[in-house]
Design an enzyme around this catalytic site. Structure first.
Site, PDB file in Angstrom:
ATOM      1  CB  THR A 188     -29.385  -3.112   7.846  1.00 38.65           C
ATOM      2  OG1 THR A 188     -30.556  -3.774   7.374  1.00 38.65           O
ATOM      3  CG2 THR A 188     -29.218  -3.315   9.336  1.00 38.65           C
ATOM      4  CB  CYS A 191      -2.076   5.526  -8.932  1.00 40.63           C
ATOM      5  SG  CYS A 191      -0.878   4.291  -9.374  1.00 40.63           S
ATOM      6  CG  ASN A 236      -8.451  15.533  -2.569  1.00 46.19           C
ATOM      7  OD1 ASN A 236      -9.193  16.396  -3.057  1.00 46.19           O
ATOM      8  ND2 ASN A 236      -8.059  14.492  -3.260  1.00 46.19           N
ATOM      9  CG  HIS A 261     -11.411   6.570   4.982  1.00 45.79           C
ATOM     10  ND1 HIS A 261     -10.285   6.575   4.195  1.00 45.79           N
ATOM     11  CD2 HIS A 261     -12.430   6.935   4.183  1.00 45.79           C
ATOM     12  CE1 HIS A 261     -10.617   6.926   2.958  1.00 45.79           C
ATOM     13  NE2 HIS A 261     -11.916   7.155   2.930  1.00 45.79           N
ATOM     14  CD  GLN A 308      -8.264  15.435   2.742  1.00 49.35           C
ATOM     15  OE1 GLN A 308      -7.576  15.570   3.756  1.00 49.35           O
ATOM     16  NE2 GLN A 308      -8.303  14.309   2.056  1.00 49.35           N
TER      17      GLN A 308
HETATM   18  C1  LIG Z   1     -11.083  10.776   0.336  1.00 48.29           C
HETATM   19  C2  LIG Z   1     -11.937  11.814  -0.267  1.00 48.29           C
HETATM   20  C3  LIG Z   1     -13.190  11.494  -0.827  1.00 48.29           C
HETATM   21  C4  LIG Z   1     -13.689  10.064  -0.946  1.00 48.29           C
HETATM   22  O1  LIG Z   1     -14.010   9.515   0.276  1.00 48.29           O
HETATM   23  P1  LIG Z   1     -14.462   7.979   0.433  1.00 48.29           P
HETATM   24  O2  LIG Z   1     -15.019   7.890   1.790  1.00 48.29           O
HETATM   25  O3  LIG Z   1     -13.205   7.192   0.258  1.00 48.29           O
HETATM   26  O4  LIG Z   1     -15.471   7.686  -0.612  1.00 48.29           O
HETATM   27  C5  LIG Z   1     -13.957  12.528  -1.305  1.00 48.29           C
HETATM   28  N1  LIG Z   1     -13.550  13.805  -1.256  1.00 48.29           N
HETATM   29  C6  LIG Z   1     -12.354  14.145  -0.734  1.00 48.29           C
HETATM   30  C7  LIG Z   1     -11.950  15.578  -0.716  1.00 48.29           C
HETATM   31  C8  LIG Z   1     -11.500  13.167  -0.244  1.00 48.29           C
HETATM   32  O5  LIG Z   1     -10.318  13.507   0.259  1.00 48.29           O
END
Ligand SMILES: *Cc1c(COP(=O)(O)O)cnc(C)c1O
Length: 377
Positions: free
Chosen positions: A236, A324, A150, A200, A178
């Site tokens: 749930t 951060c 990431n 997300h 990713q």
């Molecule tokens: C964003 C990310 C996570 C964490 O995901 P969440 O759904 O925010 O807990 C884990 N691994 C990688 C490589 C990510 O980019």
């Protein structure tokens, strides 16, 4: 101009996904565990989402466990395998460039008496098969190596690792967060045991994800208190968001090739603009075997803290790959693994783009960096 270029941190939610979620939220409130008609309607939507997702990943629906996101999926995969298989050995292998939701779990397991090998990476951010072969022992029970990083975007040789582990007792987990929308993912062909996804990062909502658990993988489930997810993850189900994730996965897997071409062009335009403006920089990572949406650059003239603040004031929203905490920026553990203790680990910025970004936007980012460079001289 306002430019969001932090898509590896999170994406906006696609309009079709918002529509799907809104539709379910407005019209369906049943609990999927209730056996009456209203409950069964909820169950139907949940089953449908599961089957859509299973098809897209080429797995069977019962191999999917819905979770609250990648952090939970990673915790479940790693703790679940470690606790369930400790009678076969207490040695675990991961890499030094994992997301903290992987690394911190291994650190906790070390405190509990497990032994962990953290594989190093080379200066381009790659784990080597040789290092893994060397680290593997008869008592190794789990290998967890991320697919696409990431921070710098390097893609690890997951298929080769899976082949290597075929004849070993170790269970193989990969954090695939990713890669979704950037690489075609066929989990049957890839032959991993556990695979983490979160919505997300591909235009779905926050707070929903999944863990793929290959049939018969020995794992101790962590969340107790109900029979949901066939007793593997109590609580749930968030039906609306799960339906949204299914929609987002459909959209993300439809246009991978064209979106990647567009992203590579944007990356090239951005790099060309920096060169034309004679801004000194170096690439962190690799031009090949890399995710097209992530560009991590070292600017040997400014601290990231200062740079991120000025960029923010000028409408450019990006991150350093590093965590951060309380407003102060720690050197990135990924860059530290690649370069050791070096100013580079505190002078690098991650630009993560989307097919929604434009050539004008990336040129604008380069121009803002030029201003910072000139101020620094
Ligand atoms: C964003 C990310 C996570 C964490 O995901 P969440 O759904 O925010 O807990 C884990 N691994 C990688 C490589 C990510 O980019």
């Amino acid at each position: 101009m306002k430019v969001y270029a932090d898509y590896a941190a999170t994406t906006n939610v696609a309009p079709d996904v918002v529509a799907e979620i809104t539709d379910v939220l407005s019209n369906q409130y049943g609990n999927a565990s209730s056996i009456h008609t209203i409950g069964r309607e909820g169950r139907r939507i949940l089953d449908q989402a599961r089957s859509t997702i299973a098809k897209r990943l080429n797995v069977t629906p019962r191999e999917i466990i819905f979770t609250s996101g990648a952090t939970e999926s990673n915790n479940l995969a790693i703790k679940g395998v470690a606790y369930k298989n400790q009678h076969k050995g207490k040695h675990l292998i991961t890499s030094s460039i994992e997301h903290h939701s992987v690394l911190h779990v291994f650190e906790q397991l070390e405190k509990e008496g497990f032994e962990v090998t953290y594989l190093p990476v080379d200066s381009h951010g790659f784990v080597t098969i040789e290092a893994l072969k060397h680290a593997l022992r008869d008592d190794t029970i789990l290998v967890s190596i991320m697919f696409g990083n990431n921070e710098v975007g390097t893609v690890q040789p997951i298929d080769e690792i899976a082949q290597l582990l075929k004849d070993h007792q170790a269970i193989f987990h990969t954090d695939g967060v990713q890669t979704i929308g950037h690489m075609p993912i066929d989990l049957k062909a890839l032959d991993v045991d556990l695979f983490t996804i979160t919505a997300h990062k591909f235009y779905g909502p926050k707070g929903v994800g999944l863990l793929y658990v290959k049939d018969k993988t020995p794992i101790q489930f962590q969340q107790l208190g109900g029979a949901q997810e066939t007793k593997r993850r109590a609580g749930t189900e968030n039906i609306a968001y799960i339906a949204g994730m299914a929609k987002a996965l459909e959209l993300a897997t439809e246009n991978i090739a064209s979106s990647n071409i567009q992203l590579s062009q944007l990356k090239q335009t951005f790099i060309n603009a920096l060169q034309t403006l004679e801004i000194p920089f170096e690439l962190n990572g690799d031009m090949n075997m890399t995710l097209p949406h992530i560009t991590n650059l070292y600017f040997p003239f400014s601290d990231v803290e200062k740079m991120l603040t000025i960029l923010d004031m000028n409408g450019v929203y990006v991150s350093s790959g590093s965590a951060c905490t309380a407003g102060s920026i720690e050197p990135s553990h990924v860059l530290t693994s690649m370069f050791g203790e070096h100013p580079r680990t505190k002078q690098s910025i991650r630009f993560s783009l989307s097919h929604q970004n434009t050539e004008e936007e990336v040129t604008y980012i380069a121009q803002q960096i030029k201003k910072i460079y000139e101020m620094s001289r």
